[in-house]
Design a protein around this motif. Structure first.
Motif, PDB file in Angstrom:
ATOM      1  N   GLY A  46      40.243  31.771  29.946  1.00  0.00           N
ATOM      2  CA  GLY A  46      41.343  32.347  29.441  1.00  0.00           C
ATOM      3  C   GLY A  46      41.396  33.344  29.809  1.00  0.00           C
ATOM      4  O   GLY A  46      43.079  33.342  29.657  1.00  0.00           O
ATOM      5  N   TYR A  47      40.523  34.459  29.883  1.00  0.00           N
ATOM      6  CA  TYR A  47      41.382  35.289  30.760  1.00  0.00           C
ATOM      7  C   TYR A  47      41.939  35.372  31.425  1.00  0.00           C
ATOM      8  O   TYR A  47      42.957  35.772  31.405  1.00  0.00           O
ATOM      9  CB  TYR A  47      39.986  36.624  30.591  1.00  0.00           C
ATOM     10  CG  TYR A  47      40.745  37.526  31.534  1.00  0.00           C
ATOM     11  CD1 TYR A  47      40.752  38.696  29.516  1.00  0.00           C
ATOM     12  CD2 TYR A  47      41.138  38.388  32.071  1.00  0.00           C
ATOM     13  CE1 TYR A  47      41.010  40.536  30.490  1.00  0.00           C
ATOM     14  CE2 TYR A  47      40.703  39.843  33.106  1.00  0.00           C
ATOM     15  CZ  TYR A  47      41.073  40.689  31.344  1.00  0.00           C
ATOM     16  OH  TYR A  47      41.698  41.979  32.246  1.00  0.00           O
ATOM     17  N   ARG A  48      41.635  34.614  32.430  1.00  0.00           N
ATOM     18  CA  ARG A  48      42.447  34.859  33.608  1.00  0.00           C
ATOM     19  C   ARG A  48      43.878  33.542  33.814  1.00  0.00           C
ATOM     20  O   ARG A  48      44.783  34.402  34.054  1.00  0.00           O
ATOM     21  CB  ARG A  48      41.667  33.909  35.068  1.00  0.00           C
ATOM     22  CG  ARG A  48      40.199  34.666  35.452  1.00  0.00           C
ATOM     23  CD  ARG A  48      40.676  36.159  35.427  1.00  0.00           C
ATOM     24  NE  ARG A  48      41.496  35.778  37.215  1.00  0.00           N
ATOM     25  CZ  ARG A  48      41.348  36.516  38.135  1.00  0.00           C
ATOM     26  NH1 ARG A  48      41.205  38.075  37.791  1.00  0.00           N
ATOM     27  NH2 ARG A  48      41.877  36.392  39.745  1.00  0.00           N
ATOM     28  N   VAL A  50      45.884  33.765  30.918  1.00  0.00           N
ATOM     29  CA  VAL A  50      46.639  34.328  30.784  1.00  0.00           C
ATOM     30  C   VAL A  50      47.292  35.953  31.486  1.00  0.00           C
ATOM     31  O   VAL A  50      48.550  36.350  31.314  1.00  0.00           O
ATOM     32  CB  VAL A  50      46.427  35.361  29.369  1.00  0.00           C
ATOM     33  CG1 VAL A  50      47.047  36.396  28.965  1.00  0.00           C
ATOM     34  CG2 VAL A  50      45.834  34.645  28.369  1.00  0.00           C
ATOM     35  N   GLN A  51      46.236  36.546  32.378  1.00  0.00           N
ATOM     36  CA  GLN A  51      46.797  37.444  33.080  1.00  0.00           C
ATOM     37  C   GLN A  51      48.107  36.527  34.459  1.00  0.00           C
ATOM     38  O   GLN A  51      49.061  37.016  34.533  1.00  0.00           O
ATOM     39  CB  GLN A  51      45.186  37.686  34.377  1.00  0.00           C
ATOM     40  CG  GLN A  51      45.007  38.794  33.183  1.00  0.00           C
ATOM     41  CD  GLN A  51      43.726  38.872  34.294  1.00  0.00           C
ATOM     42  OE1 GLN A  51      43.642  38.664  35.198  1.00  0.00           O
ATOM     43  NE2 GLN A  51      43.622  40.463  34.750  1.00  0.00           N
ATOM     44  N   TRP A  52      47.334  34.996  34.782  1.00  0.00           N
ATOM     45  CA  TRP A  52      48.226  34.242  35.870  1.00  0.00           C
ATOM     46  C   TRP A  52      49.662  33.853  34.996  1.00  0.00           C
ATOM     47  O   TRP A  52      50.557  34.202  35.485  1.00  0.00           O
ATOM     48  CB  TRP A  52      47.296  32.976  35.811  1.00  0.00           C
ATOM     49  CG  TRP A  52      48.174  31.711  36.640  1.00  0.00           C
ATOM     50  CD1 TRP A  52      48.260  31.949  37.941  1.00  0.00           C
ATOM     51  CD2 TRP A  52      48.921  30.682  36.755  1.00  0.00           C
ATOM     52  NE1 TRP A  52      49.346  30.790  38.750  1.00  0.00           N
ATOM     53  CE2 TRP A  52      50.054  30.452  37.489  1.00  0.00           C
ATOM     54  CE3 TRP A  52      49.027  30.982  34.754  1.00  0.00           C
ATOM     55  CZ2 TRP A  52      50.469  29.244  37.569  1.00  0.00           C
ATOM     56  CZ3 TRP A  52      50.195  29.118  35.173  1.00  0.00           C
ATOM     57  CH2 TRP A  52      50.315  28.326  35.992  1.00  0.00           C
ATOM     58  N   ASP A  54      50.659  35.880  33.168  1.00  0.00           N
ATOM     59  CA  ASP A  54      51.490  36.647  32.623  1.00  0.00           C
ATOM     60  C   ASP A  54      52.635  37.643  31.862  1.00  0.00           C
ATOM     61  O   ASP A  54      53.159  37.452  30.646  1.00  0.00           O
ATOM     62  CB  ASP A  54      52.346  37.104  34.007  1.00  0.00           C
ATOM     63  CG  ASP A  54      53.284  39.202  33.882  1.00  0.00           C
ATOM     64  OD1 ASP A  54      52.070  39.351  33.421  1.00  0.00           O
ATOM     65  OD2 ASP A  54      54.253  39.318  34.681  1.00  0.00           O
ATOM     66  N   VAL A  55      51.090  36.583  30.635  1.00  0.00           N
ATOM     67  CA  VAL A  55      51.804  37.453  29.182  1.00  0.00           C
ATOM     68  C   VAL A  55      50.869  37.896  28.275  1.00  0.00           C
ATOM     69  O   VAL A  55      49.520  38.055  28.850  1.00  0.00           O
ATOM     70  CB  VAL A  55      51.809  35.801  28.384  1.00  0.00           C
ATOM     71  CG1 VAL A  55      52.840  34.890  28.749  1.00  0.00           C
ATOM     72  CG2 VAL A  55      50.461  34.655  28.447  1.00  0.00           C
ATOM     73  N   GLY A  56      50.992  38.327  26.933  1.00  0.00           N
ATOM     74  CA  GLY A  56      49.996  39.273  26.162  1.00  0.00           C
ATOM     75  C   GLY A  56      51.216  40.722  25.799  1.00  0.00           C
ATOM     76  O   GLY A  56      51.478  40.417  25.806  1.00  0.00           O
ATOM     77  N   VAL A  57      49.830  40.770  24.771  1.00  0.00           N
ATOM     78  CA  VAL A  57      50.925  42.436  23.760  1.00  0.00           C
ATOM     79  C   VAL A  57      49.569  43.393  24.372  1.00  0.00           C
ATOM     80  O   VAL A  57      48.538  43.355  24.436  1.00  0.00           O
ATOM     81  CB  VAL A  57      50.079  41.579  22.807  1.00  0.00           C
ATOM     82  CG1 VAL A  57      51.165  42.909  22.028  1.00  0.00           C
ATOM     83  CG2 VAL A  57      51.428  41.009  22.487  1.00  0.00           C
ATOM     84  N   ASN A  58      49.969  44.095  24.824  1.00  0.00           N
ATOM     85  CA  ASN A  58      49.481  46.151  24.587  1.00  0.00           C
ATOM     86  C   ASN A  58      49.061  46.099  23.238  1.00  0.00           C
ATOM     87  O   ASN A  58      50.114  46.656  22.418  1.00  0.00           O
ATOM     88  CB  ASN A  58      49.761  47.358  25.744  1.00  0.00           C
ATOM     89  CG  ASN A  58      49.320  47.703  26.374  1.00  0.00           C
ATOM     90  OD1 ASN A  58      48.734  48.481  25.464  1.00  0.00           O
ATOM     91  ND2 ASN A  58      49.291  48.567  27.305  1.00  0.00           N
ATOM     92  N   LEU A  59      47.825  46.420  23.379  1.00  0.00           N
ATOM     93  CA  LEU A  59      47.943  46.622  21.238  1.00  0.00           C
ATOM     94  C   LEU A  59      47.815  48.151  21.403  1.00  0.00           C
ATOM     95  O   LEU A  59      48.626  48.339  20.146  1.00  0.00           O
ATOM     96  CB  LEU A  59      46.230  46.546  21.058  1.00  0.00           C
ATOM     97  CG  LEU A  59      45.823  44.542  20.907  1.00  0.00           C
ATOM     98  CD1 LEU A  59      44.480  44.319  20.730  1.00  0.00           C
ATOM     99  CD2 LEU A  59      46.545  43.607  19.603  1.00  0.00           C
TER     100      LEU A  59
END
Length: 65
Positions: A46-48, A50-52, A54-59
């Protein structure tokens, strides 16, 4: 790219560590059952993913730090 040497060394380290834990008859610091191991694999996948994607939120940015 995956560094094969590093991966092999990590596997060997894990094998030696597991053997030492078994020889000393102490529980391993990891899930001893297949569902627990699969859970760890799922976390990594799951971590990889999301990295692939290129989505996410910098908390830290989100809370202003």
């Amino acid at each position: 790219m995956v560094d094969t040497t590093l991966s092999v060394l990590a596997l060997l380290t894990g094998l030696v560590t597991g053997a030492v834990f078994a020889a000393l008859e102490v529980p391993i610091p990891a899930p001893p059952e297949l569902p627990g191991v699969l859970g760890i694999v799922g976390i990594y996948a799951g971590y990889r993913l999301v990295q692939w994607a290129d989505v996410g939120v910098n908390l830290l940015d989100a809370v202003g730090l």
